[in-house]
Write an enzyme that holds these catalytic residues in place. Structure first.
Site, PDB file in Angstrom:
ATOM      1  N   CYS A  55      13.625  12.024  -6.312  1.00  0.00           N
ATOM      2  CA  CYS A  55      14.349  12.576  -7.456  1.00  0.00           C
ATOM      3  C   CYS A  55      14.644  11.444  -8.443  1.00  0.00           C
ATOM      4  O   CYS A  55      15.174  10.399  -8.046  1.00  0.00           O
ATOM      5  CB  CYS A  55      15.660  13.218  -6.985  1.00  0.00           C
ATOM      6  N   ASN A  69       0.835  -1.205   0.000  1.00  0.00           N
ATOM      7  CA  ASN A  69       0.000   0.000   0.000  1.00  0.00           C
ATOM      8  C   ASN A  69       0.871   1.257   0.000  1.00  0.00           C
ATOM      9  O   ASN A  69       1.998   1.248   0.481  1.00  0.00           O
ATOM     10  CB  ASN A  69      -0.930  -0.002   1.214  1.00  0.00           C
ATOM     11  N   ALA A  93     -10.285  -7.818   7.958  1.00  0.00           N
ATOM     12  CA  ALA A  93      -9.062  -7.594   8.727  1.00  0.00           C
ATOM     13  C   ALA A  93      -9.342  -6.747   9.975  1.00  0.00           C
ATOM     14  O   ALA A  93      -8.772  -6.983  11.040  1.00  0.00           O
ATOM     15  CB  ALA A  93      -8.024  -6.907   7.847  1.00  0.00           C
ATOM     16  N   GLY A 147      -5.268  -9.124   3.510  1.00  0.00           N
ATOM     17  CA  GLY A 147      -5.941  -8.285   2.514  1.00  0.00           C
ATOM     18  C   GLY A 147      -5.211  -8.088   1.207  1.00  0.00           C
ATOM     19  O   GLY A 147      -5.178  -6.980   0.678  1.00  0.00           O
ATOM     20  N   HIS A 181       5.749  -0.653  -2.802  1.00  0.00           N
ATOM     21  CA  HIS A 181       5.236   0.145  -3.935  1.00  0.00           C
ATOM     22  C   HIS A 181       5.317   1.649  -3.676  1.00  0.00           C
ATOM     23  O   HIS A 181       4.630   2.427  -4.338  1.00  0.00           O
ATOM     24  CB  HIS A 181       3.793  -0.278  -4.265  1.00  0.00           C
ATOM     25  N   SER A 221      -4.782  -9.853  -2.820  1.00  0.00           N
ATOM     26  CA  SER A 221      -5.194 -10.902  -3.763  1.00  0.00           C
ATOM     27  C   SER A 221      -3.978 -11.719  -4.183  1.00  0.00           C
ATOM     28  O   SER A 221      -4.115 -12.798  -4.751  1.00  0.00           O
ATOM     29  CB  SER A 221      -5.859 -10.276  -4.993  1.00  0.00           C
ATOM     30  N   CYS A 262      19.077  11.299  -8.561  1.00  0.00           N
ATOM     31  CA  CYS A 262      19.874  10.758  -7.449  1.00  0.00           C
ATOM     32  C   CYS A 262      19.031   9.955  -6.453  1.00  0.00           C
ATOM     33  O   CYS A 262      19.559   9.469  -5.457  1.00  0.00           O
ATOM     34  CB  CYS A 262      20.615  11.889  -6.742  1.00  0.00           C
TER      35      CYS A 262
HETATM   36  P1  OAD Z   1      -6.196  -6.207  -4.525  1.00  0.00           P
HETATM   37  O1  OAD Z   1      -7.249  -5.168  -4.757  1.00  0.00           O
HETATM   38  O2  OAD Z   1      -5.742  -7.000  -5.686  1.00  0.00           O
HETATM   39  O3  OAD Z   1      -6.712  -7.238  -3.431  1.00  0.00           O
HETATM   40  C1  OAD Z   1      -7.321  -6.833  -2.230  1.00  0.00           C
HETATM   41  C2  OAD Z   1      -7.679  -8.078  -1.456  1.00  0.00           C
HETATM   42  O4  OAD Z   1      -8.199  -7.662  -0.201  1.00  0.00           O
HETATM   43  C3  OAD Z   1      -8.743  -8.956  -2.125  1.00  0.00           C
HETATM   44  O5  OAD Z   1      -8.277 -10.299  -2.130  1.00  0.00           O
HETATM   45  C4  OAD Z   1      -9.974  -8.792  -1.213  1.00  0.00           C
HETATM   46  O6  OAD Z   1     -10.700 -10.006  -1.112  1.00  0.00           O
HETATM   47  C5  OAD Z   1      -9.333  -8.440   0.118  1.00  0.00           C
HETATM   48  N1  OAD Z   1     -10.136  -7.622   1.041  1.00  0.00           N
HETATM   49  C6  OAD Z   1     -11.012  -6.636   0.740  1.00  0.00           C
HETATM   50  N2  OAD Z   1     -11.515  -6.062   1.856  1.00  0.00           N
HETATM   51  C7  OAD Z   1     -10.941  -6.720   2.911  1.00  0.00           C
HETATM   52  C8  OAD Z   1     -11.032  -6.600   4.332  1.00  0.00           C
HETATM   53  N3  OAD Z   1     -11.806  -5.684   4.916  1.00  0.00           N
HETATM   54  N4  OAD Z   1     -10.293  -7.447   5.089  1.00  0.00           N
HETATM   55  C9  OAD Z   1      -9.493  -8.375   4.519  1.00  0.00           C
HETATM   56  N5  OAD Z   1      -9.369  -8.526   3.186  1.00  0.00           N
HETATM   57  C10 OAD Z   1     -10.069  -7.713   2.390  1.00  0.00           C
HETATM   58  O7  OAD Z   1      -4.998  -5.465  -3.779  1.00  0.00           O
HETATM   59  P2  OAD Z   1      -3.466  -5.891  -3.615  1.00  0.00           P
HETATM   60  O8  OAD Z   1      -3.331  -7.353  -3.449  1.00  0.00           O
HETATM   61  O9  OAD Z   1      -2.902  -5.008  -2.572  1.00  0.00           O
HETATM   62  O10 OAD Z   1       0.144  -2.195  -7.359  1.00  0.00           O
HETATM   63  O11 OAD Z   1      -2.894  -5.469  -5.021  1.00  0.00           O
HETATM   64  C11 OAD Z   1      -1.530  -5.530  -5.250  1.00  0.00           C
HETATM   65  C12 OAD Z   1      -1.071  -4.430  -6.163  1.00  0.00           C
HETATM   66  O12 OAD Z   1      -1.878  -4.384  -7.340  1.00  0.00           O
HETATM   67  C13 OAD Z   1      -1.221  -3.039  -5.604  1.00  0.00           C
HETATM   68  O13 OAD Z   1      -0.226  -2.661  -4.715  1.00  0.00           O
HETATM   69  C14 OAD Z   1      -1.186  -2.191  -6.841  1.00  0.00           C
HETATM   70  C15 OAD Z   1      -2.122  -2.991  -7.689  1.00  0.00           C
HETATM   71  O14 OAD Z   1      -2.020  -2.860  -9.045  1.00  0.00           O
HETATM   72  C16 OAD Z   1       0.671  -1.082  -7.874  1.00  0.00           C
HETATM   73  O15 OAD Z   1       0.051  -0.042  -7.917  1.00  0.00           O
HETATM   74  C17 OAD Z   1       2.074  -1.217  -8.369  1.00  0.00           C
HETATM   75 ZN    ZN Z   2      18.602  14.464  -7.374  1.00  0.00          ZN
END
Ligand code: OAD
Ligand code: ZN
Length: 271
Positions: free
Chosen positions: A132, A107, A258, A214, A124, A216, A135
């Site tokens: 910057c 996050n 969570a 939390g 991330h 995926s 550097c």
């Molecule tokens: P996702 O949106 O892919 O997944 C969120 C997960 O949280 C899902 O599996 C939901 O079931 C679960 N969820 C939702 N509400 C919840 C709650 N209250 N308690 C517990 N679980 C819950 O998000 P990420 O796995 O974080 O990358 O995604 C990974 C990356 O994909 C992000 O950091 C971002 C995105 O593209 C970048 O921006 C580089």
């Molecule tokens: Zn710099």
């Protein structure tokens, strides 16, 4: 209530200093920040191919700057309004009492730090920081500065030149190397901050319980961390409102919010 199988598992395996946590967007859902995937996910309203890449954002600015203003405003308004929820607060409590060694997060919302967690590894980046491009020097982008920037973007939304000036003011040239600052978050297709990734792998070498909350777990390299920990003998525990890509491999999978499960675990451990 945690069921008996789960509470027995926690009693047996959670000890001071043996837990590392990995969090994803689901941990901040209860703070009002939409997740990326799933129902009402951010990527339903904004195409990630466009909005999650620097090239995409620049092309929007060229084609329709008002659209960029809308996106930046939507993006930051949610983040500015978000407060740590019981999940963030419980993880901070687990760290404070010595159970949790570190929180690795995908996050960019700064909510673990806001809840009081000290050892946060940000894979991330952080949307309240700029970096910057030359550097790699980092400086924080305080909430008040962001609010000020949003006001100026809104005020100048009709003029591309003025908008460019506003953006340049908040992403200035670096006094060290002369390159320009940019928001310190990882866009699609960009490499992760290597120092953070190295820290994550290092902390996993001594991890006995890897707690994934939390996420995926479909985005690499974060998705590979549980496998790395498991290979080194860690038990995998997951908290998610639905099964994830990791569920089949978990020693203990807890289906639930969570913000409800983590406070229960904290009180179960009698902290
Ligand atoms: P996702 O949106 O892919 O997944 C969120 C997960 O949280 C899902 O599996 C939901 O079931 C679960 N969820 C939702 N509400 C919840 C709650 N209250 N308690 C517990 N679980 C819950 O998000 P990420 O796995 O974080 O990358 O995604 C990974 C990356 O994909 C992000 O950091 C971002 C995105 O593209 C970048 O921006 C580089
Ligand atoms: Zn710099």
């Amino acid at each position: 209530m945690l069921d008996k199988k789960v509470s027995d598992f926690i009693k047996k395996s959670f000890r001071k200093g043996n837990i590392v946590c990995l969090t994803g967007a689901g941990v901040s859902g209860e703070s009002g920040i939409p997740t990326f995937r799933g129902k009402n996910g951010l990527w339903e309203s904004y195409d990630p191919e466009v909005y999650a890449t620097m090239e995409g954002l620049i092309s929007i600015f060229r084609a329709d700057p008002q659209k960029l203003v809308d996106f930046v405003s939507d993006f930051y308004t949610v983040l500015l309004n978000a407060r740590p929820n019981p999940a963030h607060i419980s993880l901070a409590a687990l760290e404070k009492t010595g159970f949790l060694n570190a929180t690795i997060t995908q996050n960019i919302d700064n909510l673990h730090q806001a809840a009081g967690t000290r050892s946060v590894i940000e894979l991330h980046g952080n949307s309240f920081r700029i970096r910057c491009v030359g550097c790699q020097r980092k400086i924080s982008l305080e909430k008040d500065r962001v609010k000020e920037m949003l006001k100026l973007l809104e005020k100048n939304r009709d003029s591309r030149i003025k908008l460019l000036k506003v953006l340049s003011r908040y992403c200035p040239r670096c006094s060290n190397c002369g390159s320009r600052y940019r928001i310190d978050i990882v866009f699609f297709g960009e490499t992760l901050p290597q120092d953070e990734l190295v820290r994550a792998y290092k902390i996993l070498d001594n991890c006995e319980v890897f707690l994934v909350v939390g996420s995926s777990l479909v985005i690499y390299p974060a998705a590979a961390l549980p496998l790395y920990a498991k290979e080194r003998g860690a038990q995998l525990v997951e908290i998610n409102t639905e099964p994830s890509a990791l569920t089949d491999m978990c020693n203990c999978s807890i289906i639930g919010k969570a913000g409800e499960i983590l406070p229960e675990i904290v009180s179960f451990l009698s902290i």
